[in-house]
Design an enzyme around this catalytic site. Structure first.
Site, short mmCIF file in Angstrom:
data_model
loop_
_atom_site.label_atom_id
_atom_site.label_comp_id
_atom_site.label_asym_id
_atom_site.label_seq_id
_atom_site.Cartn_x
_atom_site.Cartn_y
_atom_site.Cartn_z
N LYS A 9 24.10 2.98 47.78
CA LYS A 9 23.58 1.92 48.65
C LYS A 9 23.94 2.19 50.12
CE LYS A 9 23.73 -1.64 45.01
NZ LYS A 9 24.16 -3.02 44.68
N TYR A 49 14.09 -5.01 43.61
CA TYR A 49 14.95 -6.03 42.99
C TYR A 49 14.16 -7.26 42.54
CZ TYR A 49 19.56 -3.93 43.84
OH TYR A 49 20.70 -3.15 43.80
N ASN A 112 28.53 -3.18 47.20
CA ASN A 112 29.34 -2.58 46.14
C ASN A 112 28.96 -1.12 45.84
OD1 ASN A 112 26.92 -3.07 44.92
ND2 ASN A 112 27.69 -4.48 43.37
N HIS A 115 24.23 1.53 42.63
CA HIS A 115 23.35 0.85 41.66
C HIS A 115 23.16 1.74 40.45
CE1 HIS A 115 19.85 -1.24 39.97
NE2 HIS A 115 19.38 -0.02 39.74
N GLU A 126 12.50 1.52 37.44
CA GLU A 126 13.21 1.94 38.65
C GLU A 126 12.98 3.42 38.97
OE1 GLU A 126 17.24 0.67 37.99
OE2 GLU A 126 16.71 -1.45 38.20
#
Ligand code: CDP
Ligand code: MG
Length: 141
Positions: A9, A49, A112, A115, A126
């Site tokens: 990310k 998302y 975080n 993914h 995805e």
């Protein structure tokens, strides 16, 4: 043999953690089958998302995911989906097991670092969101 989609990310790219994250996957027996750096628009982040569109964190998450470049990759290996989830650790770094990417490198539930797809269905969606079949290479293992 299974394939899954992982992302470093924007926070991970900013902190120069691309090699660390990819290295943890490789050390655990996963092979890179495709990999590229891209920058998502807000709409592209929202499309990725889309399953979370009703969640309170959707706007903030998609802002975050489009704030800078990301590294998207297809990983291949036995039980790749659950293996990657295990290496990542729980969504909230404070709840993530020691030695996981999120416990070691992240401190925020939103920012975080990484993914990973959570099911065969989401992996299919995805992977197809970022890669054409011609861009994915068989590891041959
Ligand atoms: O990424 P993971 O599959 O572990 O979690 P998720 O439930 O699918 O949520 C997707 C992402 O939304 C998380 O990785 C966080 O970046 C963010 N999130 C958040 O900001 N606040 C929450 N309460 C839950 C998730
Ligand atoms: Mg998820």
């Amino acid at each position: 043999m299974e394939r899954t989609l992982s992302i470093v990310k924007p926070d991970g790219v900013k902190k120069n953690l691309v090699g660390d994250v990819v290295g943890r996957f490789e050390k655990n027996g996963l092979s890179v089958a495709a990999l590229k750096m891209i920058r998502l628009s807000r709409d592209e982040a929202k499309g990725f998302y889309i399953v979370h569109k009703e969640r309170p964190f959707y706007e903030s998450l998609t802002d975050f995911m489009s704030e800078g470049p990301i590294v998207v990759m297809v990983l291949e290996g036995e039980n790749a989906i659950s293996k990657v989830r295990g290496i990542m650790g729980a969504t909230n770094p404070k709840e993530a097991a020691q030695g996981t990417i999120r416990a070691d490198l992240a401190s925020d539930i939103e920012r975080n670092i990484v993914h990973g797809s959570d099911s065969p269905e989401s992996a299919k969606y995805e992977i197809g969101y970022f890669f054409s079949s011609l861009e994915i290479v068989n590891s041959g293992k």
